[in-house]
Design a protein around this motif. Structure first.
Motif, PDB file in Angstrom:
ATOM      1  N   VAL A 230      -3.254  22.703 -10.170  1.00  0.00           N
ATOM      2  CA  VAL A 230      -3.312  21.242 -10.271  1.00  0.00           C
ATOM      3  C   VAL A 230      -1.974  20.704 -10.771  1.00  0.00           C
ATOM      4  CG1 VAL A 230      -4.447  19.312 -11.436  1.00  0.00           C
ATOM      5  CG2 VAL A 230      -5.800  21.253 -10.667  1.00  0.00           C
ATOM      6  N   SER A 280     -19.052  14.374 -18.659  1.00  0.00           N
ATOM      7  CA  SER A 280     -18.971  14.747 -17.247  1.00  0.00           C
ATOM      8  C   SER A 280     -17.676  14.233 -16.624  1.00  0.00           C
ATOM      9  CB  SER A 280     -20.152  14.171 -16.476  1.00  0.00           C
ATOM     10  OG  SER A 280     -21.351  14.670 -16.985  1.00  0.00           O
ATOM     11  N   SER A 283     -14.597  16.124 -17.741  1.00  0.00           N
ATOM     12  CA  SER A 283     -14.404  17.420 -17.105  1.00  0.00           C
ATOM     13  C   SER A 283     -13.789  17.254 -15.715  1.00  0.00           C
ATOM     14  CB  SER A 283     -15.731  18.173 -17.004  1.00  0.00           C
ATOM     15  OG  SER A 283     -16.593  17.540 -16.090  1.00  0.00           O
ATOM     16  N   MET A 284     -13.892  16.036 -15.157  1.00  0.00           N
ATOM     17  CA  MET A 284     -13.347  15.801 -13.828  1.00  0.00           C
ATOM     18  C   MET A 284     -12.005  15.066 -13.872  1.00  0.00           C
ATOM     19  SD  MET A 284     -16.930  14.521 -12.218  1.00  0.00           S
ATOM     20  CE  MET A 284     -16.438  14.334 -10.513  1.00  0.00           C
ATOM     21  N   TYR A 287      -8.813  16.281 -12.148  1.00  0.00           N
ATOM     22  CA  TYR A 287      -8.904  16.393 -10.689  1.00  0.00           C
ATOM     23  C   TYR A 287      -8.818  15.011 -10.053  1.00  0.00           C
ATOM     24  CZ  TYR A 287     -10.358  20.918 -12.284  1.00  0.00           C
ATOM     25  OH  TYR A 287     -10.389  22.120 -12.934  1.00  0.00           O
ATOM     26  N   LEU A 288      -9.398  14.018 -10.758  1.00  0.00           N
ATOM     27  CA  LEU A 288      -9.275  12.648 -10.265  1.00  0.00           C
ATOM     28  C   LEU A 288      -7.810  12.204 -10.324  1.00  0.00           C
ATOM     29  CD1 LEU A 288     -12.481  11.139 -11.922  1.00  0.00           C
ATOM     30  CD2 LEU A 288     -12.169  11.956  -9.584  1.00  0.00           C
ATOM     31  N   MET A 290      -5.293  14.193 -10.038  1.00  0.00           N
ATOM     32  CA  MET A 290      -4.633  14.873  -8.922  1.00  0.00           C
ATOM     33  C   MET A 290      -4.868  14.114  -7.615  1.00  0.00           C
ATOM     34  SD  MET A 290      -5.381  18.674  -7.450  1.00  0.00           S
ATOM     35  CE  MET A 290      -6.846  18.186  -6.584  1.00  0.00           C
ATOM     36  N   ALA A 291      -6.135  13.675  -7.411  1.00  0.00           N
ATOM     37  CA  ALA A 291      -6.450  12.926  -6.192  1.00  0.00           C
ATOM     38  C   ALA A 291      -5.616  11.650  -6.128  1.00  0.00           C
ATOM     39  CB  ALA A 291      -7.937  12.603  -6.152  1.00  0.00           C
ATOM     40  N   LEU A 294      -2.128  12.394  -5.160  1.00  0.00           N
ATOM     41  CA  LEU A 294      -2.068  12.742  -3.738  1.00  0.00           C
ATOM     42  C   LEU A 294      -2.054  11.514  -2.843  1.00  0.00           C
ATOM     43  CD1 LEU A 294      -4.425  15.743  -3.245  1.00  0.00           C
ATOM     44  CD2 LEU A 294      -1.992  15.574  -2.776  1.00  0.00           C
ATOM     45  N   ILE A 295      -2.855  10.522  -3.228  1.00  0.00           N
ATOM     46  CA  ILE A 295      -2.905   9.311  -2.414  1.00  0.00           C
ATOM     47  C   ILE A 295      -1.560   8.590  -2.497  1.00  0.00           C
ATOM     48  CG2 ILE A 295      -3.993   7.034  -2.244  1.00  0.00           C
ATOM     49  CD1 ILE A 295      -6.561   8.441  -3.287  1.00  0.00           C
ATOM     50  N   TRP A 296      -1.017   8.614  -3.713  1.00  0.00           N
ATOM     51  CA  TRP A 296       0.219   7.880  -3.959  1.00  0.00           C
ATOM     52  C   TRP A 296       1.425   8.647  -3.412  1.00  0.00           C
ATOM     53  CZ3 TRP A 296       3.161   8.507  -9.033  1.00  0.00           C
ATOM     54  CH2 TRP A 296       4.250   7.627  -9.090  1.00  0.00           C
TER      55      TRP A 296
ATOM     56  N   LEU B 119      -8.819  13.379   1.539  1.00  0.00           N
ATOM     57  CA  LEU B 119      -7.758  13.541   0.538  1.00  0.00           C
ATOM     58  C   LEU B 119      -6.888  14.755   0.848  1.00  0.00           C
ATOM     59  CD1 LEU B 119      -9.770  12.749  -2.691  1.00  0.00           C
ATOM     60  CD2 LEU B 119      -7.745  11.527  -1.894  1.00  0.00           C
ATOM     61  N   ARG B 122      -4.254  14.941   3.782  1.00  0.00           N
ATOM     62  CA  ARG B 122      -2.980  14.233   3.652  1.00  0.00           C
ATOM     63  C   ARG B 122      -1.862  15.246   3.493  1.00  0.00           C
ATOM     64  NH1 ARG B 122      -3.089   8.954   2.208  1.00  0.00           N
ATOM     65  NH2 ARG B 122      -1.200   9.143   1.002  1.00  0.00           N
ATOM     66  N   THR B 123      -2.234  16.465   3.125  1.00  0.00           N
ATOM     67  CA  THR B 123      -1.228  17.504   2.933  1.00  0.00           C
ATOM     68  C   THR B 123      -1.558  18.649   3.888  1.00  0.00           C
ATOM     69  OG1 THR B 123      -2.589  18.673   1.373  1.00  0.00           O
ATOM     70  CG2 THR B 123      -1.178  16.975   0.489  1.00  0.00           C
ATOM     71  N   ALA B 134      -8.911  23.232  -6.229  1.00  0.00           N
ATOM     72  CA  ALA B 134      -9.060  22.369  -7.406  1.00  0.00           C
ATOM     73  C   ALA B 134     -10.325  21.514  -7.312  1.00  0.00           C
ATOM     74  CB  ALA B 134      -7.831  21.485  -7.573  1.00  0.00           C
ATOM     75  N   PHE B 135     -10.610  20.978  -6.129  1.00  0.00           N
ATOM     76  CA  PHE B 135     -11.826  20.177  -5.991  1.00  0.00           C
ATOM     77  C   PHE B 135     -13.061  21.047  -6.226  1.00  0.00           C
ATOM     78  CE2 PHE B 135      -9.375  16.904  -3.541  1.00  0.00           C
ATOM     79  CZ  PHE B 135      -9.586  15.909  -4.468  1.00  0.00           C
ATOM     80  N   MET B 138     -13.561  21.251  -9.795  1.00  0.00           N
ATOM     81  CA  MET B 138     -14.067  19.991 -10.329  1.00  0.00           C
ATOM     82  C   MET B 138     -15.596  19.949 -10.237  1.00  0.00           C
ATOM     83  SD  MET B 138     -13.158  16.139  -9.141  1.00  0.00           S
ATOM     84  CE  MET B 138     -14.299  15.799  -7.825  1.00  0.00           C
ATOM     85  N   TYR B 141     -17.179  22.353 -12.830  1.00  0.00           N
ATOM     86  CA  TYR B 141     -17.267  21.840 -14.196  1.00  0.00           C
ATOM     87  C   TYR B 141     -18.256  20.688 -14.295  1.00  0.00           C
ATOM     88  CZ  TYR B 141     -13.577  24.845 -15.826  1.00  0.00           C
ATOM     89  OH  TYR B 141     -12.850  25.948 -16.172  1.00  0.00           O
ATOM     90  N   PHE B 142     -18.330  19.896 -13.228  1.00  0.00           N
ATOM     91  CA  PHE B 142     -19.288  18.796 -13.238  1.00  0.00           C
ATOM     92  C   PHE B 142     -20.715  19.354 -13.335  1.00  0.00           C
ATOM     93  CE2 PHE B 142     -22.154  15.792 -11.166  1.00  0.00           C
ATOM     94  CZ  PHE B 142     -21.938  14.687 -11.971  1.00  0.00           C
ATOM     95  N   SER B 145     -21.491  20.441 -16.796  1.00  0.00           N
ATOM     96  CA  SER B 145     -21.684  19.397 -17.800  1.00  0.00           C
ATOM     97  C   SER B 145     -22.910  18.528 -17.491  1.00  0.00           C
ATOM     98  CB  SER B 145     -20.432  18.515 -17.881  1.00  0.00           C
ATOM     99  OG  SER B 145     -20.291  17.792 -16.679  1.00  0.00           O
TER     100      SER B 145
END
Lengths: 306, 327
Positions: A230, A280, A283-284, A287-288, A290-291, A294-296, B119, B122-123, B134-135, B138, B141-142, B145
């Motif tokens: 990441v 919750s 914990s994410m 990754y959010l 990172m997303a 990626l968009i940017w 997402l 894009r790469t 990585a997703f 995610m 872990y979700f 929790s």
């Protein structure tokens, strides 16, 4: 929430970040120079931690344990580079993923075979026991401060190595044009083995340092490996500077998110479900993040433009 | 029939014959092993569509496997406890009916694949691998929790879900269901590979620039393939949860993603029956070697290394020779 708690959490985030940097730096260096994605990097982290725990238990010296951890990880790295990894430079990413995944299976199960399934314990050095009183009356464990210091020192050392030394010039040249530097008489095979062993030593060092605050067990390297990915995606593949910035951002986001998101949700939700939703989301969080990056910027903050 | 055709026919014959023999001989455990192999094969057929045809090296397919599993777990959990789902805003009841569960599993994993695909696509290359990985983490872990559905411990479903007209508690009948679904997925994959869409996907993998030059949208084809791929793996997840009557975050773990990929590779990438051969081989090894030695993963690792470095075509490649190419 007090200012002291915030400072403590920022320090925790920094400590986590610099340790992630040790992992990410090796990964990004190996990708930048050899174009290889190395899933087995987490195994080298694990090797470092196990060797450190064993040596510390036998000799009682933490410093010796660190040196042994780096040495053993570098040797394990050089060994797999010469036997397996070397054959993968010219293959596609799928083969690299599979072969290094296979190495993880061998390393993890082999370690379980030798050491058993129970976690080992690595004691912190005596000199760094207890905590230090920082300005404004903040108590913070000495060992964690030392980790931050050690991480920053390694980052500086790595920068000096790559920017200022002859071997650094070769590494950078290898990133840009491997045929040309081979033609100029640089032994590219040895250079590759060196870079791989260097990355492995950094991973081993990180494993040994973190091993003293967590338990040393099989599979400990994999969550760190994925976080290091990441970091690299955020920072841009191949960029050490990106790895440094990305590691600190991820370390801080993860640590602070775990503390502040539940508090934030308590402002407009009942406490029980706020804690649940906050935990919750925390914990994410990375990754959010990172997303969003990626968009940017699909190639990361410091990545080469595609 | 080509040599690959014979190998495929032998595989199908084995998957029909062995469980039937076990049923007659009264060995339900063998049927359970075969069911496990068929479900893994289904998951891998899903991945093979993205990996083999689309060239998308996804190390996050456990996401869809896990979503399928949790779709089953959540629906069945509410049905067995007689509690409504999302009482505040939806207030719908759970269900124990397999067709409904499958539909929910397929739709929700397809939606997840759409978002992750949008997402990640894009790469490309190594970024794609890391991002799907990585997703996956995610979601893992979700799930850990998410205490309402068992958190780290997962949750048990006491009774296998039902299918109209069948007794799913009978191992051979449940196996039959899974086998039919696997055949349907194989048929769909074969159909896609021959359709204009499959040809476009193939071309987008091999020469993306040319596809773009003739005015076709390769990226969109890859996204569609990724979504279908995720949906098939999600269906396998729902079946896997039903086989074990248990769901837990390990279904989301990246080892699961790695294993699904191993099935594809052991069998042979981009071969129609590669995932089937790989999954059968894996389950057989797990059973035979796992009994002999606790640390059989070392052997699995070495075998995988051997396949990657020396036997690129996997099992099907060894048995049937090189794949036909369309150069």
């Amino acid at each position: 929430m007090s200012a002291i708690l915030i400072v403590e959490q920022v320090l925790n985030g920094l400590q986590f970040g610099v340790m992630l940097f040790l992992m990410a730096a090796g990964l990004t260096l190996i990708f930048g120079v050899m174009g290889l994605i190395n899933l087995a990097h987490g195994s080298l982290y694990m090797v470092g931690a196990f060797v450190a725990a064993t040596v510390a238990a036998a000799t009682g010296s933490f410093l010796l344990a660190l040196v042994a951890a780096m040495g053993a990880a570098a040797m394990a790295g050089a060994l797999i580079e010469m036997t397996v990894i070397r054959r993968l430079y010219h293959t596609d990413h799928l083969d690299q993923v599979l072969a290094t995944f296979a190495l993880i299976l061998v390393f993890s199960e082999g370690t379980r075979w030798i050491f058993g399934s129970f976690p080992l314990y690595l004691a912190r050095p005596e000199a760094l026991a207890g905590s230090l009183t920082l300005p404004f009356g903040i108590e913070y464990p000495r060992y964690r401060l030392a980790l931050i210091g050690a991480g920053l020192a390694v980052a500086l050392g790595l920068w000096l190595l790559i920017a200022k030394t002859r071997i650094g010039i070769r590494i950078r040249a290898g990133e840009n044009d491997r045929e040309m530097i081979a033609a100029l008489g640089v032994d590219i095979r040895t250079l590759y083995t060196f870079v791989f062993a260097l990355g492995a030593a950094l991973a081993g060092l990180a494993g040994a340092l973190v091993g003293a605050i967590q338990s040393v067990q099989v599979g400990m390297g994999e969550p760190v490996l994925i976080l290091a990915f990441v970091v690299i995606v955020i920072g841009g593949i191949g960029s050490i500077k990106g790895a440094f910035v990305g590691a600190l951002v991820v370390g801080l986001t993860d640590t602070l998110g775990g503390i502040f998101l539940p508090e934030l949700f308590k402002l407009f939700m009942e406490p029980a479900s706020a804690t649940q939703v906050g935990a919750s989301l925390a914990s994410m969080a990375i990754y959010l993040l990172m997303a969003a990056v990626l968009i940017w910027r699909p190639t990361g903050l410091y990545g080469a433009r595609a | 029939m080509s040599r690959e055709g014979y190998v495929n026919a032998a595989l199908i014959a084995g998957l029909i014959g062995v469980p039937l023999w076990a049923h007659v001989a009264g060995e339900p455990f063998t049927i359970t092993l075969a069911t496990r192999a068929v479900i893994f094969a289904l998951a891998a057929v899903g991945l093979n569509l993205a990996l083999g045809l689309g060239g998308l090296v996804s190390l996050g397919h456990a996401v869809f496997f896990g979503i399928g599993g949790y779709a089953m777990g959540i629906l069945a959990f509410h049905a067995q406890t007689y509690t409504p789902m999302f009482p505040d805003w939806l207030n719908i009841e759970g269900t124990k009916s397999m067709p409904v569960i499958w539909l929910v599993a397929v739709v929700s994993s397809a939606l997840a694949a759409l978002v992750i695909g949008l997402l990640s696509l894009r790469t490309s290359g190594v970024y794609f691998i890391m991002i799907t990985l990585a997703f996956g983490q995610m979601f893992y872990y979700f799930a850990i929790s998410w205490r309402a559905y068992g958190g780290e411990d997962g949750m048990s479903i006491y009774l296998r879900n039902s299918f109209p007209g069948l007794n799913t508690l009978d191992p051979i009948q449940f196996y039959g269901l899974c086998f039919v679904l696997l055949c349907a997925a194989l048929w769909l994959t074969a159909r896609i590979a021959r359709a204009p869409f499959g040809l476009l996907l193939n071309a987008a993998r091999q020469v993306p620039h040319r596809v773009e030059t003739v005015g076709l949208d390769g990226q969109r084809a890859k996204l569609v393939a990724f979504v279908i791929s995720g949906a098939i793996t999600g269906l396998a997840g729902a079946l896997f949860a039903d086989l074990n009557r248990f769901v837990s975050p390990t279904m989301f773990s990246w080892h699961m993603s790695g294993e699904i990929m191993i099935f594809v590779i052991l069998g042979g990438v981009a071969r129609l029956f590669g995932p089937v051969a790989g999954a059968v081989l894996f389950v057989a090894m797990e059973h035979v070697l796992g009994d002999l030695w606790d640390h059989w993963h070392i052997l699995l690792g070495l075998l995988l290394l051997g396949v990657v470095l020396f036997a690129r075509g996997g099992v099907i490649g060894l048995l049937a020779g090189k794949a036909r190419t369309h150069d």
